[in-house]
Design a protein around this motif. Structure first.
Motif, PDB file in Angstrom:
ATOM      1  N   TYR A 534       0.841  -1.209   0.000  1.00  0.00           N
ATOM      2  CA  TYR A 534       0.000   0.000   0.000  1.00  0.00           C
ATOM      3  C   TYR A 534       0.872   1.254   0.000  1.00  0.00           C
ATOM      4  O   TYR A 534       0.617   2.204  -0.746  1.00  0.00           O
ATOM      5  CB  TYR A 534      -0.909  -0.032   1.226  1.00  0.00           C
ATOM      6  N   ARG A 535       1.926   1.225   0.832  1.00  0.00           N
ATOM      7  CA  ARG A 535       2.826   2.389   0.913  1.00  0.00           C
ATOM      8  C   ARG A 535       3.597   2.572  -0.393  1.00  0.00           C
ATOM      9  O   ARG A 535       3.745   3.700  -0.870  1.00  0.00           O
ATOM     10  CB  ARG A 535       3.799   2.180   2.087  1.00  0.00           C
ATOM     11  N   TRP A 536       4.057   1.483  -0.974  1.00  0.00           N
ATOM     12  CA  TRP A 536       4.787   1.587  -2.237  1.00  0.00           C
ATOM     13  C   TRP A 536       3.884   2.120  -3.359  1.00  0.00           C
ATOM     14  O   TRP A 536       4.332   2.869  -4.216  1.00  0.00           O
ATOM     15  CB  TRP A 536       5.350   0.216  -2.628  1.00  0.00           C
ATOM     16  N   ASP A 537       2.603   1.709  -3.337  1.00  0.00           N
ATOM     17  CA  ASP A 537       1.667   2.230  -4.335  1.00  0.00           C
ATOM     18  C   ASP A 537       1.567   3.746  -4.242  1.00  0.00           C
ATOM     19  O   ASP A 537       1.546   4.446  -5.254  1.00  0.00           O
ATOM     20  CB  ASP A 537       0.276   1.613  -4.140  1.00  0.00           C
ATOM     21  N   HIS A 538       1.498   4.259  -3.017  1.00  0.00           N
ATOM     22  CA  HIS A 538       1.371   5.710  -2.833  1.00  0.00           C
ATOM     23  C   HIS A 538       2.695   6.435  -3.056  1.00  0.00           C
ATOM     24  O   HIS A 538       2.696   7.659  -3.229  1.00  0.00           O
ATOM     25  CB  HIS A 538       0.799   6.025  -1.454  1.00  0.00           C
ATOM     26  N   LEU A 539       3.789   5.689  -3.013  1.00  0.00           N
ATOM     27  CA  LEU A 539       5.085   6.295  -3.364  1.00  0.00           C
ATOM     28  C   LEU A 539       5.310   6.272  -4.872  1.00  0.00           C
ATOM     29  O   LEU A 539       6.325   6.773  -5.354  1.00  0.00           O
ATOM     30  CB  LEU A 539       6.223   5.533  -2.676  1.00  0.00           C
ATOM     31  N   CYS A 540       4.330   5.679  -5.593  1.00  0.00           N
ATOM     32  CA  CYS A 540       4.412   5.578  -7.064  1.00  0.00           C
ATOM     33  C   CYS A 540       5.682   4.857  -7.501  1.00  0.00           C
ATOM     34  O   CYS A 540       6.335   5.250  -8.480  1.00  0.00           O
ATOM     35  CB  CYS A 540       4.345   6.977  -7.712  1.00  0.00           C
ATOM     36  N   MET A 541       6.045   3.807  -6.748  1.00  0.00           N
ATOM     37  CA  MET A 541       7.233   3.027  -7.112  1.00  0.00           C
ATOM     38  C   MET A 541       6.969   2.240  -8.384  1.00  0.00           C
ATOM     39  O   MET A 541       5.888   1.689  -8.583  1.00  0.00           O
ATOM     40  CB  MET A 541       7.602   2.055  -5.985  1.00  0.00           C
ATOM     41  N   GLU A 542       7.948   2.196  -9.236  1.00  0.00           N
ATOM     42  CA  GLU A 542       7.825   1.424 -10.458  1.00  0.00           C
ATOM     43  C   GLU A 542       7.904  -0.070 -10.129  1.00  0.00           C
ATOM     44  O   GLU A 542       8.377  -0.479  -9.086  1.00  0.00           O
ATOM     45  CB  GLU A 542       8.938   1.791 -11.435  1.00  0.00           C
ATOM     46  N   ALA A 543       7.373  -0.873 -11.048  1.00  0.00           N
ATOM     47  CA  ALA A 543       7.414  -2.329 -10.844  1.00  0.00           C
ATOM     48  C   ALA A 543       8.852  -2.790 -10.660  1.00  0.00           C
ATOM     49  O   ALA A 543       9.746  -2.395 -11.398  1.00  0.00           O
ATOM     50  CB  ALA A 543       6.783  -3.035 -12.041  1.00  0.00           C
ATOM     51  N   CYS A 544       9.079  -3.590  -9.638  1.00  0.00           N
ATOM     52  CA  CYS A 544      10.431  -4.091  -9.377  1.00  0.00           C
ATOM     53  C   CYS A 544      10.316  -5.487  -8.780  1.00  0.00           C
ATOM     54  O   CYS A 544       9.231  -5.956  -8.437  1.00  0.00           O
ATOM     55  CB  CYS A 544      11.179  -3.156  -8.428  1.00  0.00           C
ATOM     56  N   ARG A 545      11.444  -6.166  -8.638  1.00  0.00           N
ATOM     57  CA  ARG A 545      11.442  -7.529  -8.120  1.00  0.00           C
ATOM     58  C   ARG A 545      10.929  -7.563  -6.684  1.00  0.00           C
ATOM     59  O   ARG A 545      10.233  -8.503  -6.290  1.00  0.00           O
ATOM     60  CB  ARG A 545      12.855  -8.109  -8.189  1.00  0.00           C
ATOM     61  N   SER A 546      11.249  -6.543  -5.892  1.00  0.00           N
ATOM     62  CA  SER A 546      10.799  -6.513  -4.499  1.00  0.00           C
ATOM     63  C   SER A 546       9.283  -6.431  -4.426  1.00  0.00           C
ATOM     64  O   SER A 546       8.644  -7.120  -3.616  1.00  0.00           O
ATOM     65  CB  SER A 546      11.416  -5.312  -3.769  1.00  0.00           C
ATOM     66  N   ARG A 547       8.700  -5.602  -5.262  1.00  0.00           N
ATOM     67  CA  ARG A 547       7.246  -5.447  -5.279  1.00  0.00           C
ATOM     68  C   ARG A 547       6.575  -6.741  -5.730  1.00  0.00           C
ATOM     69  O   ARG A 547       5.568  -7.180  -5.161  1.00  0.00           O
ATOM     70  CB  ARG A 547       6.888  -4.294  -6.220  1.00  0.00           C
TER      71      ARG A 547
END
Length: 568
Positions: A534-547
């Protein structure tokens, strides 16, 4: 009776008998019987209207004289008038009885009697429906034709009259009297769910007179709020805001309704919680007016204390804050209210820093922001500043829980040889254990620093094993056992290590299996993964292996967990 009821629904006589009993309903048992049968009686009324609308008034009077008794008893029952669409269907039935061209005094009296019942349902003393006769004589409309237009015009006329009160000010000759406004709100109680009355409901909610006390009927507020919660009415946010500002119990009931969704036997995903929040309009209303925010915030605070920090309540606070900040940015482009009005007991400078969304700050400056947050919190908590004690400071900080997770991630990904910054260690220890004293917090910092030392050395290791991580997280032999809050913090560090370390992905499932020895820890890990995504979504993180790994782990753990504990 059987002959009279020919052509009407087959259970006509049954309902006539019921109504005769209901008119004498003074005991609790009789009232319960009414409430139990209201849905079936409404369906009977609907069927009866379908029958009556195919006949002219002469035929109805000639064949079914008892229909007047049935409708009269129905119209004077407060239970029937308060139930769903029954008032509207009664109005339809009554309109079928109006004689187009009364030929004698008896027919005129029946028309007058019917109009009085219509007036009782729709407005009691507010509406004057003499227009019925005018439509009859001049336009030649049948009652079933002109009813919708008549009702619409009545509602629009009252809405205009209410809105003119704003313009007329203290001109008492042109203003609607407070007694009339109060009476109108009382009449609307059973009608609030009818779409035709929505403009009138909105006008009443936004009505502002000059009376020192509230003029609207309390039951009116209750009815509107219940209809809103059950999605039986559609009102703009401005009207709902007025409802909650004018009637605190409605706001409190809305919060209780929200808690029923948050705290259940099943875990809700944060995305679903966010949908609940936005549907409730609470964040948007809170952004519009600080009084709403402070009431909602105080209820969250009490719930957190009552539930001993239940994860569902904590998640609700953080999601509410996220939605509130987004709404605040839209609403307060010109800053209608100072931030201090929303957070009157917090340091304004600390609030300003916390309100900055991490995605709006370059990652290279995150360390500086965290150091600033840590120093200001530490000053209040350990130096007993003027902005409350440890719990109040922690309660403010957990609203913006993403900063604590960023702290853990930065510490994990720092250079192995570098000494962990004291400010960040303190912030992490404070976030997990706000009630700890200075000495206990210092001990947590030592424990975390030791674990971080092991993990940062392993972070870039090309070959990792679950045993390596287990050894890194083990407690010192012979030392005091870690407090539960510290154990949770270590599990959080291990989970972030698995998501971010290059070699962590291969052993993630094995390590989590070793960690999740109980249902409680399993739910804790599921919650951490859900909040991280949820936090990564709001940080607008690009798709990555961690996600990608976090999503896969979350899906797998939810499938493994008991359906009673986890919402699929």
């Amino acid at each position: 009776m059987a002959a009279d009821s020919a052509g009407l629904p087959s259970n006509y006589e049954f309902w006539m008998q019921k109504l005769s009993v209901w008119t004498q309903a003074s005991t609790l048992e009789a009232q319960r019987d009414i409430c139990l049968h209201l849905p079936q009686f409404q369906e009977f009324l609907r069927q009866m209207y379908e029958t009556l609308k195919e006949m002219d008034s002469n035929t109805i009077i000639e064949r079914f004289p008892t229909i007047y008794q049935l409708l009269a008893k129905s119209c004077w029952s407060p239970f029937i008038l308060a139930y769903d669409e029954s008032p509207k269907i009664l109005i339809w039935c009554l309109c079928c009885l109006i004689k187009k061209d009364p030929q004698n005094s008896r027919e005129s009296k029946l028309n007058s009697w019917t109009r009085r019942l219509l007036s009782h349902i729709v407005s009691t003393s507010i509406f004057d429906i003499k227009e019925v006769g005018l439509f009859n004589q001049v336009l030649g409309y049948a009652p079933t034709d002109y009813y919708p237009g008549l009702l619409k015009n009545m509602v629009l006329s009252l809405v205009s009259e209410l809105r003119e009160n704003h313009l007329n000010g203290f001109n008492s000759q042109r203003r609607m009297s407070p007694e009339r406004v109060r009476s109108l709100s009382r009449i609307c109680v059973p009608l609030v769910t009818l779409p035709d009355f929505e403009p009138l409901v909105e006008a009443l909610l936004t009505y502002h007179g000059h009376e020192p006390q509230e003029v609207l009927w309390p039951e009116f507020f209750d009815a509107v709020n219940e209809a809103f919660l059950l999605k039986k009415i559609s009102l703009p946010t401005s009207a709902i805001l007025c409802l909650w500002l004018r009637h605190l119990p409605s706001l409190e009931n809305t919060m209780l309704h929200l808690f029923e969704k948050l705290i259940s036997s099943e875990r809700n995903s944060l995305r679903r919680i966010e949908c609940f929040m936005k549907e409730s309009l609470l964040p948007e209303a809170a952004a519009c007016h600080p009084a709403i925010f402070r009431v909602v915030d105080e209820i969250f605070r009490s719930a957190l204390l009552e539930t001993d920090g239940a994860p569902e309540v904590l998640a609700g606070i953080q999601v509410f804050t996220q939605c509130f900040v987004e709404a605040l940015e839209k609403e307060n482009k010109q800053l209608k209210f100072a931030l201090k009005t929303y957070f009157p007991y917090a340091s304004p400078s600390l609030v300003m820093v916390l309100l900055q969304h991490p995605k709006d700050i370059p990652q290279g400056l995150w360390h500086q922001s965290l150091k600033c947050i840590s120093e200001m919190l530490k000053e209040v908590v350990e130096d007993y500043g003027s902005y409350g004690g440890p719990f109040e400071s922690w309660f403010l900080f957990v609203h913006f829980g993403g900063w604590a997770d960023i702290t853990a991630e930065l510490l994990l990904m720092s250079e192995a040889e570098a000494e962990p910054p004291e400010a960040l260690l303190w912030l992490l220890a404070f976030s997990c254990s706000p009630g700890a004293g200075h000495q206990q917090r210092a001990q947590i910092m030592v424990e975390v620093k030791t674990v971080l030392g092991h993990l940062t050395k392993l972070f870039r290791s090309p070959a990792l094993s679950a045993r390596d991580l287990q050894a890194a997280a083990e407690e010192n032999q012979g030392g005091d056992p870690r407090p539960p809050a510290c154990q949770q913090l270590v599990r959080r560090l291990l989970l972030y290590f698995l998501l971010w370390a290059p070699g962590g992905h291969a052993i993630a499932r094995e390590v989590i299996t070793l960690m999740a020895q109980t249902d409680a820890i399993m739910n804790e890990i599921i919650g951490l993964l859900d909040y991280t995504l949820y936090r990564w979504d709001h940080l607008c993180m690009e798709a990555c292996r961690s996600r990608k790994l976090a999503r896969e782990l979350l899906t797998e753990l939810r499938e493994q967990a008991s359906p009673r504990q986890v919402n699929q």
